[in-house]
Write an enzyme that holds these catalytic residues in place. Structure first.
Site, PDB file in Angstrom:
ATOM      1  N   HIS A  94      20.749  32.216 -16.358  1.00  0.00           N
ATOM      2  CA  HIS A  94      21.371  31.286 -15.316  1.00  0.00           C
ATOM      3  C   HIS A  94      22.510  30.740 -15.925  1.00  0.00           C
ATOM      4  O   HIS A  94      23.531  30.759 -15.443  1.00  0.00           O
ATOM      5  CB  HIS A  94      20.570  30.059 -14.702  1.00  0.00           C
ATOM      6  CG  HIS A  94      19.660  30.682 -13.947  1.00  0.00           C
ATOM      7  ND1 HIS A  94      18.154  30.348 -14.063  1.00  0.00           N
ATOM      8  CD2 HIS A  94      19.518  31.714 -12.879  1.00  0.00           C
ATOM      9  CE1 HIS A  94      17.415  30.794 -13.230  1.00  0.00           C
ATOM     10  NE2 HIS A  94      18.056  31.813 -12.369  1.00  0.00           N
TER      11      HIS A  94
ATOM     12  N   LYS B 208       9.055  30.888  -1.363  1.00  0.00           N
ATOM     13  CA  LYS B 208       8.677  30.764  -2.925  1.00  0.00           C
ATOM     14  C   LYS B 208       7.589  29.549  -3.186  1.00  0.00           C
ATOM     15  O   LYS B 208       7.750  28.748  -2.526  1.00  0.00           O
ATOM     16  CB  LYS B 208       9.793  30.475  -3.486  1.00  0.00           C
ATOM     17  CG  LYS B 208      10.525  31.659  -3.718  1.00  0.00           C
ATOM     18  CD  LYS B 208      11.779  31.606  -4.824  1.00  0.00           C
ATOM     19  CE  LYS B 208      12.558  32.600  -5.031  1.00  0.00           C
ATOM     20  NZ  LYS B 208      13.533  32.646  -6.077  1.00  0.00           N
TER      21      LYS B 208
ATOM     22  N   ARG C 168      21.928  41.625 -12.118  1.00  0.00           N
ATOM     23  CA  ARG C 168      21.185  42.343 -13.274  1.00  0.00           C
ATOM     24  C   ARG C 168      21.009  43.724 -13.270  1.00  0.00           C
ATOM     25  O   ARG C 168      21.012  44.334 -14.307  1.00  0.00           O
ATOM     26  CB  ARG C 168      19.910  41.502 -13.639  1.00  0.00           C
ATOM     27  CG  ARG C 168      19.841  40.166 -14.106  1.00  0.00           C
ATOM     28  CD  ARG C 168      18.439  39.441 -13.949  1.00  0.00           C
ATOM     29  NE  ARG C 168      18.259  39.323 -12.337  1.00  0.00           N
ATOM     30  CZ  ARG C 168      16.909  38.777 -11.995  1.00  0.00           C
ATOM     31  NH1 ARG C 168      16.111  38.096 -12.804  1.00  0.00           N
ATOM     32  NH2 ARG C 168      16.857  38.741 -10.705  1.00  0.00           N
TER      33      ARG C 168
ATOM     34  N   SER D 238      13.397  33.876 -13.850  1.00  0.00           N
ATOM     35  CA  SER D 238      12.361  32.723 -13.900  1.00  0.00           C
ATOM     36  C   SER D 238      10.909  33.116 -13.700  1.00  0.00           C
ATOM     37  O   SER D 238       9.891  32.574 -14.179  1.00  0.00           O
ATOM     38  CB  SER D 238      12.765  31.759 -12.944  1.00  0.00           C
ATOM     39  OG  SER D 238      14.285  30.990 -13.232  1.00  0.00           O
TER      40      SER D 238
HETATM   41  O1  PNS Z   1      17.873  33.589  -4.968  1.00  0.00           O
HETATM   42  P1  PNS Z   1      17.046  32.273  -4.736  1.00  0.00           P
HETATM   43  O2  PNS Z   1      16.807  31.625  -6.338  1.00  0.00           O
HETATM   44  O3  PNS Z   1      15.579  32.472  -4.188  1.00  0.00           O
HETATM   45  O4  PNS Z   1      18.000  31.389  -3.810  1.00  0.00           O
HETATM   46  C1  PNS Z   1      17.588  30.308  -3.583  1.00  0.00           C
HETATM   47  C2  PNS Z   1      18.739  29.783  -2.466  1.00  0.00           C
HETATM   48  C3  PNS Z   1      18.353  28.415  -2.103  1.00  0.00           C
HETATM   49  C4  PNS Z   1      19.920  29.594  -3.348  1.00  0.00           C
HETATM   50  C5  PNS Z   1      18.907  30.606  -1.276  1.00  0.00           C
HETATM   51  O5  PNS Z   1      17.598  30.674  -0.617  1.00  0.00           O
HETATM   52  C6  PNS Z   1      19.876  29.870  -0.431  1.00  0.00           C
HETATM   53  O6  PNS Z   1      20.963  30.066  -0.366  1.00  0.00           O
HETATM   54  N1  PNS Z   1      19.442  29.057   0.676  1.00  0.00           N
HETATM   55  C7  PNS Z   1      20.266  28.425   1.541  1.00  0.00           C
HETATM   56  C8  PNS Z   1      19.993  28.728   2.920  1.00  0.00           C
HETATM   57  C9  PNS Z   1      20.732  29.700   3.301  1.00  0.00           C
HETATM   58  O7  PNS Z   1      22.027  29.545   3.260  1.00  0.00           O
HETATM   59  N2  PNS Z   1      20.459  31.044   3.675  1.00  0.00           N
HETATM   60  C10 PNS Z   1      21.096  32.060   4.025  1.00  0.00           C
HETATM   61  C11 PNS Z   1      21.770  32.906   3.052  1.00  0.00           C
HETATM   62  S1  PNS Z   1      22.815  34.283   3.626  1.00  0.00           S
END
Ligand code: PNS
Length: 165
Positions: free
Chosen positions: A24, A48, A97, A134
Site C-alpha cells: 500500500h 469483511k 497486482r 493484508s
Molecule cells: O478494496 P477494499 O480494501 O475492500 O476497499 C474498501 C473500501 C472502503 C475502499 C471500498 O469498499 C469503498 O470504496 N467503499 C466506499 C463505498 C463505495 O463507494 N462503494 C462503491 C464503490 S464502486
C-alpha cells in the site's frame, strides 16, 4: 486556460488497510510523487471481518505516512465518490497486482466515473511487494511467521500484539 505547472490535482488512495502494508505504502508514495495532494481514505467494507478496528486502522495509516508531507489520512463515511467530491479530488489511485485486481478495479472505476466523473488511475504494483495482501499477511502472522519485511515496525508490533506474541 489550464496551466499544467500550477494546477493542483488531488488524488485519493482508498482501502480497508487491515493493516496497511509496504505494498500500500509503495502505491501511496508513488501517487504522492505524481499528484499535488493525496488522501488515504480508510473505509469499512461491510463484507469483511477486520483484524483491526476502524480507529486502529486509521492510526496505523497516519503513522505509516508520517514522512510523506502531501499525504493525509481520512475516513470514508459513505460513497468513495462523495469523499472525492468533498475534497475536490479528481483522481482515485489504486494498485494492481494481477489480473483479478484489474477485473475488480475496472468495474469499480467504471461505476465511480458514471456516478461522478472521477477518474481512476491504476498503478502496477511494485515488484518488491507486488503480490502481498493484508489478508495473506494476517494469515502468515496468525501462524507464527515473521511479516516484518512487509510492514512498518509499528504495524508489525500491532499485529504481534493481536496474535498474542
Ligand atoms: O478494496 P477494499 O480494501 O475492500 O476497499 C474498501 C473500501 C472502503 C475502499 C471500498 O469498499 C469503498 O470504496 N467503499 C466506499 C463505498 C463505495 O463507494 N462503494 C462503491 C464503490 S464502486
Amino acid at each position: 486556460m489550464s496551466n499544467a505547472t500550477t494546477d493542483i490535482v488531488r488524488a485519493v488512495c482508498p482501502g480497508s488497510f487491515d493493516p496497511i502494508t509496504r505494498g500500500h505504502l509503495d502505491i501511496i508514495a508513488r501517487a504522492a510523487a505524481v499528484f499535488s495532494e493525496v488522501f488515504v481514505a480508510v473505509g469499512r467494507n461491510t463484507t469483511k471481518n477486520y483484524m483491526f478496528d476502524f480507529n486502529e486502522r486509521m492510526r496505523l495509516c497516519v503513522d505509516a505516512v508520517a514522512d510523506l508531507p502531501n499525504v493525509q489520512v481520512a475516513p470514508i463515511e459513505g460513497l468513495l465518490v462523495d469523499f472525492c467530491s468533498e475534497r475536490h479530488a479528481r483522481v482515485i489511485v489504486k494498485g494492481v497486482r494481477f489480473g483479478s485486481d484489474f477485473d475488480y478495479e475496472l468495474q469499480m472505476s467504471q461505476l465511480n466515473r458514471q456516478l461522478s466523473g472521477v477518474e481512476t488511475v491504476l498503478l502496477p504494483a511494485g515488484s518488491e511487494f507486488g503480490t502481498i495482501s493484508s489478508s495473506l499477511l494476517r494469515e502468515v502472522a496468525f501462524n507464527g511467521a515473521d511479516i516484518s519485511p512487509f510492514v512498518t515496525a509499528a504495524v508489525n508490533r500491532a499485529v504481534l500484539a493481536k496474535v498474542g506474541r
